[in-house]
Scaffold this active site. Structure first.
Site, short mmCIF file in Angstrom:
data_model
loop_
_atom_site.label_atom_id
_atom_site.label_comp_id
_atom_site.label_asym_id
_atom_site.label_seq_id
_atom_site.Cartn_x
_atom_site.Cartn_y
_atom_site.Cartn_z
N LYS A 1 -6.41 9.56 0.78
CA LYS A 1 -5.51 8.70 1.55
C LYS A 1 -5.59 7.22 1.23
O LYS A 1 -4.79 6.43 1.74
CB LYS A 1 -5.73 8.88 3.07
CG LYS A 1 -5.46 10.28 3.58
CD LYS A 1 -5.73 10.40 5.06
CE LYS A 1 -4.75 9.62 5.88
NZ LYS A 1 -5.00 9.73 7.33
N ASP A 2 -6.54 6.79 0.42
CA ASP A 2 -6.67 5.36 0.14
C ASP A 2 -7.18 5.14 -1.28
O ASP A 2 -8.02 4.28 -1.52
CB ASP A 2 -7.61 4.72 1.17
CG ASP A 2 -7.61 3.20 1.10
OD1 ASP A 2 -6.57 2.63 0.72
OD2 ASP A 2 -8.65 2.59 1.40
N LEU A 3 -6.66 5.90 -2.22
CA LEU A 3 -7.16 5.87 -3.59
C LEU A 3 -6.61 4.66 -4.34
O LEU A 3 -5.39 4.43 -4.37
CB LEU A 3 -6.74 7.16 -4.30
CG LEU A 3 -7.50 7.55 -5.55
CD1 LEU A 3 -8.94 7.92 -5.23
CD2 LEU A 3 -6.80 8.72 -6.24
N ASN B 1 -11.90 1.49 -5.24
CA ASN B 1 -12.82 2.50 -4.71
C ASN B 1 -13.03 3.66 -5.69
O ASN B 1 -13.54 4.71 -5.32
CB ASN B 1 -12.41 3.01 -3.32
CG ASN B 1 -11.02 3.58 -3.28
OD1 ASN B 1 -10.49 4.05 -4.28
ND2 ASN B 1 -10.40 3.54 -2.11
#
Length: 233
Positions: A128-130, A134
């Site tokens: 959901k936050d690639l 990160n």
């Protein structure tokens, strides 16, 4: 009686279900990132526990950051103890090494991130936050990190405020039109596509935009970064 998230966490530690590391045993600590305050906020602790559960489920894959346990610092804050990535983030790695990277190197980095993402999806986890900050690099090997927004597929829910989470350049554009749109593995694949462009170009996407709002409108209108000339088929 139902336990609060804080009580659940303390019991998981005392029962040995989560590895606990004494903070005083760490030497020469250097802060390289921070998250939510999990010492006082029950919702934050619940989110913290969710991240722990997901990390414990997938950390053994070579392209997922290794999870060692948790600790509580001298201020009473819980900290997740993860593997240190010696080349920091993918974005920093590309900035420092891009001119030396060959096409085979870029392909290898892309494939290994894809392997890690496929492993998450095979375990019914959506990141959901690639993005490139990160995805970490350790000894030239990519490792997906930061499961703060990740969910089991059967736990996914969207709220009108969910659009604010994440970096707009990597967010599937459907979110900009429909805040109730549910994230799924295809959303991660879109983010991965943007990461591919960054690996090929060596620079962050939409670098000229200083305003998040302006960038969101730009992407919503169908604009994308241009393909990198000379990329092999």
């Amino acid at each position: 009686m139902t336990k609060t998230p804080g009580e659940w966490l303390e019991k998981a530690i005392s029962d040995g279900h989560i590895n606990y590391l004494e903070y005083k045993k760490f030497t020469d600590p250097t802060e390289i990132g921070s998250g939510v305050d999990t010492s006082i906020d029950e919702k934050a602790i619940k989110d913290f526990i969710n991240e722990l559960k997901l990390l414990r489920k997938v950390y053994y894959h070579p392209n997922i950051i290794t999870f060692y346990g948790i600790t509580k610092d001298s201020s009473g804050y819980y900290n997740i103890v993860l593997q240190y990535a010696d080349d920091r983030t993918l974005r920093e790695y590309l900035k420092m090494n891009f001119t030396q990277l060959q096409w085979t190197d870029k392909l290898r980095i892309a494939k290994e991130i894809a392997f890690g993402l496929l492993f998450l999806h095979n375990n019914n986890i959506i990141h959901k936050d690639l993005h490139s900050k990160n995805n970490l690099i350790h000894q030239k090997q990519p490792k997906i990190a930061d499961f703060g927004l990740s969910k089991q597929i059967n736990e996914i829910s969207m709220t009108p405020n969910s659009i604010v989470h994440g970096i707009p350049a990597y967010i599937e554009p459907k979110y900009f039109n429909d805040h109730k749109y549910k994230r799924d593995n295809k959303s991660d694949v879109y983010s991965f596509g943007v990461i591919l462009w960054e690996i090929l170009s060596g620079r962050p996407p939409f670098q000229s935009f200083e305003s998040i709002y302006a960038l969101t409108i730009h992407i919503f209108k169908g604009n994308r970064e241009k393909p990198i000339e000379g990329t092999p088929p």
